[in-house]
Design a protein around this motif. Structure first.
Motif, short mmCIF file in Angstrom:
data_model
loop_
_atom_site.label_atom_id
_atom_site.label_comp_id
_atom_site.label_asym_id
_atom_site.label_seq_id
_atom_site.Cartn_x
_atom_site.Cartn_y
_atom_site.Cartn_z
N TYR A 80 0.81 -1.22 0.00
CA TYR A 80 0.00 0.00 0.00
C TYR A 80 0.84 1.27 0.00
O TYR A 80 0.34 2.35 -0.23
CB TYR A 80 -0.90 0.02 1.26
CG TYR A 80 -0.17 -0.31 2.55
CD1 TYR A 80 0.47 0.68 3.28
CD2 TYR A 80 -0.10 -1.63 3.01
CE1 TYR A 80 1.16 0.37 4.45
CE2 TYR A 80 0.59 -1.94 4.18
CZ TYR A 80 1.22 -0.95 4.90
OH TYR A 80 1.91 -1.26 6.04
N GLN A 118 9.61 10.01 12.16
CA GLN A 118 9.06 8.87 11.41
C GLN A 118 9.94 8.56 10.21
O GLN A 118 10.59 9.46 9.67
CB GLN A 118 7.63 9.18 10.95
CG GLN A 118 6.92 7.94 10.42
CD GLN A 118 5.50 8.24 10.00
OE1 GLN A 118 5.26 8.80 8.94
NE2 GLN A 118 4.55 7.88 10.85
N SER A 119 9.95 7.29 9.79
CA SER A 119 10.73 6.91 8.60
C SER A 119 10.20 5.61 8.03
O SER A 119 9.38 4.92 8.65
CB SER A 119 12.20 6.69 9.01
OG SER A 119 12.31 5.53 9.81
N ARG A 171 1.48 1.19 13.69
CA ARG A 171 0.10 0.77 13.38
C ARG A 171 0.08 -0.71 13.05
O ARG A 171 0.96 -1.20 12.35
CB ARG A 171 -0.42 1.56 12.18
CG ARG A 171 -0.66 3.03 12.46
CD ARG A 171 -1.31 3.65 11.24
NE ARG A 171 -1.62 5.05 11.40
CZ ARG A 171 -2.23 5.77 10.45
NH1 ARG A 171 -2.57 5.21 9.30
NH2 ARG A 171 -2.49 7.04 10.65
N GLU A 173 -2.28 -1.82 11.26
CA GLU A 173 -2.85 -1.64 9.91
C GLU A 173 -4.17 -2.38 9.71
O GLU A 173 -5.13 -1.81 9.21
CB GLU A 173 -1.87 -2.02 8.78
CG GLU A 173 -0.42 -1.54 8.95
CD GLU A 173 -0.24 -0.02 8.88
OE1 GLU A 173 -1.22 0.71 8.72
OE2 GLU A 173 0.92 0.43 9.00
N ARG A 194 3.19 -7.42 14.62
CA ARG A 194 3.15 -6.09 15.23
C ARG A 194 2.48 -6.10 16.60
O ARG A 194 2.81 -5.28 17.44
CB ARG A 194 2.49 -5.09 14.27
CG ARG A 194 3.38 -4.81 13.06
CD ARG A 194 2.93 -3.62 12.25
NE ARG A 194 4.02 -3.23 11.33
CZ ARG A 194 4.15 -2.05 10.76
NH1 ARG A 194 3.27 -1.11 10.98
NH2 ARG A 194 5.16 -1.79 9.95
N MET A 213 -5.50 1.63 8.67
CA MET A 213 -6.04 2.35 7.52
C MET A 213 -7.47 1.87 7.30
O MET A 213 -7.76 0.68 7.48
CB MET A 213 -5.21 2.05 6.27
CG MET A 213 -3.83 2.68 6.31
SD MET A 213 -2.83 2.18 4.90
CE MET A 213 -2.38 0.51 5.37
N PRO A 243 -7.85 7.19 6.19
CA PRO A 243 -8.33 6.43 5.05
C PRO A 243 -7.15 5.89 4.24
O PRO A 243 -6.11 6.55 4.14
CB PRO A 243 -9.09 7.49 4.23
CG PRO A 243 -8.42 8.78 4.59
CD PRO A 243 -8.01 8.65 6.03
N ILE A 245 -5.27 5.54 0.97
CA ILE A 245 -5.24 6.35 -0.26
C ILE A 245 -4.35 5.63 -1.27
O ILE A 245 -3.18 5.39 -1.00
CB ILE A 245 -4.70 7.77 0.03
CG1 ILE A 245 -5.57 8.48 1.08
CG2 ILE A 245 -4.62 8.60 -1.25
CD1 ILE A 245 -5.02 9.82 1.57
N ILE A 332 4.19 8.52 1.00
CA ILE A 332 3.56 7.23 1.29
C ILE A 332 2.29 7.07 0.46
O ILE A 332 1.93 5.99 0.06
CB ILE A 332 3.31 7.04 2.81
CG1 ILE A 332 2.58 8.22 3.42
CG2 ILE A 332 4.58 6.75 3.54
CD1 ILE A 332 2.40 8.13 4.93
#
Ligand code: SAH
Length: 370
Positions: A80, A118-119, A171, A173, A194, A213, A243, A245, A332
């Protein structure tokens, strides 16, 4: 009493009955009913209930986080995400210590209490590099530090906590194992779990955040209900919901297999409305959590997405302080909002709408109060 009032009423009663931090205030069946609800009048009650719970449990402060996207290198193949390793015509960058420290000082100057680094999952950001950056930020600023660097090794997470990192975002996810494996393949010799990492982060004393998401191709309504139940069970400090995307340069955008061809009755839409429902229900299930009104939400509704998220359960906004020449490379998903705008200009606009809602910006680190 009609059906809607009854389940709102149940949630109020349980909210009163269970005032501890982790409590599931709605049953899975009730969550599922709300996710399928389309009557605007009934939904208005959900928004109202989420907003009232937000006000009672975390107050009127909107906490700002300074987001710095420190590297877009990534070894993963998440289908994604635009940063996935096989996306070859993306210029990769990794910020150095001085660049990150300059962002931290800017964050302090503009009154932020927290920096979020973040990365992609980038092992070029070594254990020592991150530890040094964390120590320097801690010694030179009063900022709380949140890391969001992917599924890093236990010894790295331990080391970064010792260096002074306060929070970690990862997350899950989706809570559906088949969908998760389909969109987020494990590394060849390391099963991606996770949930296990989130528990480990909690043991280490990090304030721990996760999220999902909404509308991933292949995501069913009952899976989304399970995700929200899982938020309550995990007793999270922070929960990010945005959401999905589609990014044209990702396998998920190109693929049309079993995971992308659910019956339209079963497939969760990646819509603004569905995202608000998930945010509002999450506020009811996790009343004490810090819940951002996410950039992805603000991307699909640039005019009022951020504000509507804040009015329907959210109490946090992350503003992008990444240097602009890097920001556009941290793609992303496409057309991300705040790619070129100065965070300061955006912050001032946001302040106006926050004040119009009778709310104010939080001061200080804005961690979870239990
Ligand atoms: N490498 C880190 C950070 C990833 S980016 C990690 O994996 O945790 C942060 C979040 O952006 C992801 O967790 C995912 O939920 C979200 N994201 C990634 N691609 C997206 C897309 N196409 N649409 C919406 N959100 C996306």
């Amino acid at each position: 009493m009609n059906e809607t009032n009854r389940h709102l009423d149940n949630s109020v009663n349980s909210a009163n009955a269970v005032s501890s931090a982790n409590s599931v205030l709605l049953t899975r069946a009730e969550i599922l009913r709300w996710l399928r609800e389309s009557d605007e009048k009934k939904l208005a009650e959900l928004w109202q209930q989420a907003d009232a719970t937000r006000q009672q449990r975390v107050g009127d402060a909107v906490h700002l986080r300074a987001l710095v996207e420190i590297s877009n290198h990534c070894i993963r193949k998440c289908s994604y995400c635009g940063l996935h390793v096989d996306h070859q015509n993306l210029t990769r960058y990794r910020m150095n210590t001085d660049e990150i420290l300059a962002c931290a000082h800017e964050a302090v100057e503009f009154g932020y209490g927290t920096i979020v680094m973040q990365s992609g999952e980038d092992y070029g950001l070594t254990k020592t590099f991150i530890s040094d950056v964390v120590r320097r930020i801690k010694s030179e600023t009063p900022l709380a530090i949140t890391l969001s660097l992917g599924e890093r090794m236990n010894n790295e997470l331990i080391e970064w906590r010792k260096a002074g990192a306060d929070r970690y975002l990862l997350r899950f996810e989706t809570s559906n194992p088949q969908l998760y494996e389909a969109i987020h393949p494990s590394l060849p010799n390391r099963q991606s779990d996770r949930f296990a990492i989130l528990r480990f982060l909690q043991q280490l004393g990090y304030e721990t955040g996760s999220g999902i998401m909404v509308g991933i191709p292949g995501q069913r309504f009952d899976t989304l209900a399970d995700d929200i139940v899982a938020f309550g069970e995990l007793d999270l400090d922070m929960i990010g919901i945005g959401p999905y995307i589609s990014h044209p340069d990702t396998p998920l955008a190109k693929k049309n297999d079993i995971y992308t061809s659910l019956d339209s009755q079963e497939q969760v839409p990646n819509s603004e409305l569905m995202t608000y429902k998930a945010v509002a229900l999450t506020r009811l299930v996790c009343p004490h959590a810090n819940i951002p009104s996410t950039t992805a939400l603000a991307t699909i509704n640039r005019e009022t997405g951020r504000e509507l998220g804040l009015a329907r359960g959210a109490n946090v906004v992350m503003l992008n302080l990444t240097p602009v020449h890097y920001r556009q490379l941290y793609e992303i998903y496409p057309a991300k909002t705040c790619i070129t705008e100065s965070a300061e200009v955006y912050r001032q606009q946001l302040l106006k709408s926050v004040e119009a809602m009778g709310r104010h910006f939080g001061v200080g680190p804005g961690g979870t109060k239990r």
